[in-house]
Design an enzyme around this catalytic site. Structure first.
Site, mmCIF file in Angstrom:
data_model
loop_
_atom_site.group_PDB
_atom_site.id
_atom_site.type_symbol
_atom_site.label_atom_id
_atom_site.label_comp_id
_atom_site.label_asym_id
_atom_site.label_seq_id
_atom_site.Cartn_x
_atom_site.Cartn_y
_atom_site.Cartn_z
ATOM 1 N N ASP A 169 120.760 85.935 7.595
ATOM 2 C CA ASP A 169 120.524 86.207 9.008
ATOM 3 C C ASP A 169 121.157 87.559 9.326
ATOM 4 O O ASP A 169 122.378 87.727 9.200
ATOM 5 C CB ASP A 169 121.161 85.127 9.884
ATOM 6 N N ASP B 214 111.162 75.565 13.857
ATOM 7 C CA ASP B 214 112.513 75.163 14.270
ATOM 8 C C ASP B 214 112.438 73.886 15.110
ATOM 9 O O ASP B 214 112.452 73.950 16.344
ATOM 10 C CB ASP B 214 113.173 76.269 15.092
#
Length: 550
Positions: free
Chosen positions: A247, A405
């Protein structure tokens, strides 16, 4: 492992290689690999450059119809056929192999160069295996070759939806085959003409040695016939992939760092509440390549996504990473259409093209994919306007990953919701025995009235080639993947699914592969903090009999 001996920087070039780049997909890695092996590059600019070449590398990326169209418009077809028919040194990669055949059923049926008998067809869905065929597979050599001698029993990296099959008509050409729901052609050889369905430039050290074997071969070398490799007894077939995820975002000083938070909060819980810094993106990615990661994924979570084509730091991360990392790179974040500050409209295809040119092999789409899926489910029609459709048309489904997600929603009875439910072993807070998974966008901050299974089926219909399946409930918990979620989604689609969120121990990877049809598993924090080595994950998988690239 191959010798992986690379030419020292600054030494004189070993020779010149002509690269036939028709302008689709990521060929930066091919360029980087050739330069790293000590060769200078010459680009084909006009038809006569083909016949003037000493050796040609043709890295075909994308769709068959688009590739043949570009070759025809640029006048490359006839000189290329003349060059190959003369038996001069040639290496086609991926689509560069497929184009040698008589034609392909891709794009409704397209004629090829017609140099190798046979037609390219889609993998048979009746075999029940995920398609595209993505990952590290074995080679079964049909004849000896210096080109494949560095491979031995190592696996090489494939990513494709269509394949050619061996038969009596093309037997003289077939150098190696691989198995995936049936035998398919993985390498061709006729004199000094070679082609591989796999990507040497993405196959690690062995892949670089394959490129070296082609580039360095002399006439004396070509006369040698090394012995065929013998099986070493490892679990054969397509390996389950272990992916390292980074990330990436800008910290408060404006520098790009690798970060990881709990439930998407990436700031430190004490002190100055600074963005958690776990390392520099390129250096950390290089470490994972050295440690044996099968792929590396960059998820761009910085504010630059407002104007993705102005995201020069992230593009530079890709360019630098691709110089020394020879496994596939995926990038996600901001892959969508947008209007820049000057009022100029840029399509999602424009954005993806820039990421591909900078070194990405695949792009990951999140919020825009949910919007597109909802529109598709309302009408049942494809418009061709979504990022998924645009990018998969130009570059192939294998280039498009959709990131989902979801979070659990518990219900006491399936009749309480219109969404498909599963009976869960993890009961809800009030003893609910059923659940469904609500999809979210914008880092889990916004829920949508669409479940993970519906979304997965919709994006597959739109042209996605792979699903990155996160889970808000297990993210950062180190308690294992949500195998119920992974099983539900992977069982509902025919494209590969990457399990994400929750890994804390090596056995969690083996568990998700044993209990579900997941093709890959991804982790971030446990790798960044060195809590679990990638080697330990793979050793556990291999001991459990799971096909693994060691």
């Amino acid at each position: 492992m191959g010798s992986f001996l690379l030419k020292a920087e600054g030494e004189e070039s070993l020779g010149k290689v002509t690269l036939l780049d028709y302008g689709a997909g990521n060929v930066r890695s091919v360029r980087n690999a050739i330069r790293r092996l000590g060769y200078a590059l010459k680009e084909v600019q006009r038809p006569e450059d083909i016949l003037a070449a000493d050796r040609i590398v043709f890295p075909g990326v994308g769709a068959f119809e688009q590739a043949m169209g570009v070759l025809a418009r640029r006048g490359y077809i006839e000189p290329l056929k003349e060059y190959i028919q003369a038996g001069r040194p040639f290496l086609g990669i991926c689509l560069g192999l497929q184009l040698l055949f008589e034609g392909s059923e891709e794009n409704g049926g397209v004629e090829g160069l017609g140099l190798v008998p046979g037609r390219v067809t889609a993998f048979d869905p009746a075999a029940g295996l995920p398609v595209p065929h993505i990952g590290w597979n074995d080679l079964l050599q049909k004849k000896a070759s210096r080109l494949l001698q560095p491979v031995g029993e190592q696996r090489v990296y494939f990513v494709h939806t269509y394949r050619a099959v061996p038969d009596a008509a093309n037997a003289d050409w077939v150098l190696a085959t691989s198995e995936y729901g049936g035998e398919f052609v993985s390498a061709l050889k006729c004199g000094e003409v070679h082609a591989t369905q796999f990507h040497p430039e993405k196959s690690g050290a062995a892949g670089l040695d394959i490129l070296r074997a082609f580039l360095d071969a002399s006439e004396a070398d070509l006369a040698l016939e090394p012995a065929l490799p013998s099986s070493n007894g490892h679990a054969r077939g397509l390996a389950k992939r272990v992916i390292a995820c980074l990330d990436v975002r800008a910290n408060d000083a404006g520098d790009l760092v690798v970060t990881k938070g709990d439930q998407y909060d990436v700031r430190e819980t004490v002190g100055g509440k600074e963005v958690r810094n776990l390392g520099a993106p390129v250096e950390l990615a290089q470490r994972y390549f050295a440690e044996g990661a099968d792929e590396v994924t960059f998820l761009n979570i910085t504010g630059f996504r407002d104007f993705p084509l102005s995201d020069l730091p992230m593009l530079e991360v890709l360019r630098r990473a691709s110089e020394g990392i020879f496994v596939p790179l995926t990038v996600g974040g901001g892959i969508r259409g947008f209007t820049d500050g000057q009022g100029v409209r840029h399509s999602a295809l424009d954005v993806a093209a820039e990421y591909f040119r900078s070194g990405a092999d695949k792009v990951s789409i999140g919020t825009e994919a949910v919007d597109a899926a909802e529109a598709y489910l309302r009408t049942g029609e494809r418009t061709g306007e979504s990022a998924i459709e645009q990018i998969s048309w130009a570059y192939g489904a294998q280039a498009v990953v959709v990131s989902i997600d979801p979070r659990r929603v518990f219900v006491a009875d399936p009749a309480d919701t219109p969404h498909p439910t599963v009976a869960t072993a993890a009961f809800g807070p009030h003893g609910e025995a059923y659940c469904w998974w609500q999809c979210t966008v914008r880092g889990g901050r916004e829920g949508r009235d669409i479940d993970a299974v519906e979304l997965a089926r919709a994006v597959e219909a739109l042209g996605a080639g792979e699903i990155l399946l996160n889970c808000i409930d297990t993210d950062g918990q180190n308690s294992g993947f949500d195998t119920e979620l992974v099983a539900a989604v992977a069982g509902a689609v025919s494209i590969p699914v990457i399990a994400s969120s929750g890994a804390g121990r090596p056995e969690h990877f083996s568990e998700v592969f044993a209990r579900t049809r997941a093709s890959a598993a991804l982790a971030a924090g446990i790798f960044h903090r060195r809590e679990v080595p990638i080697g330990a994950v793979k050793a556990h998988m291999a001991a459990a009999g799971i096909p693994t690239r060691m």
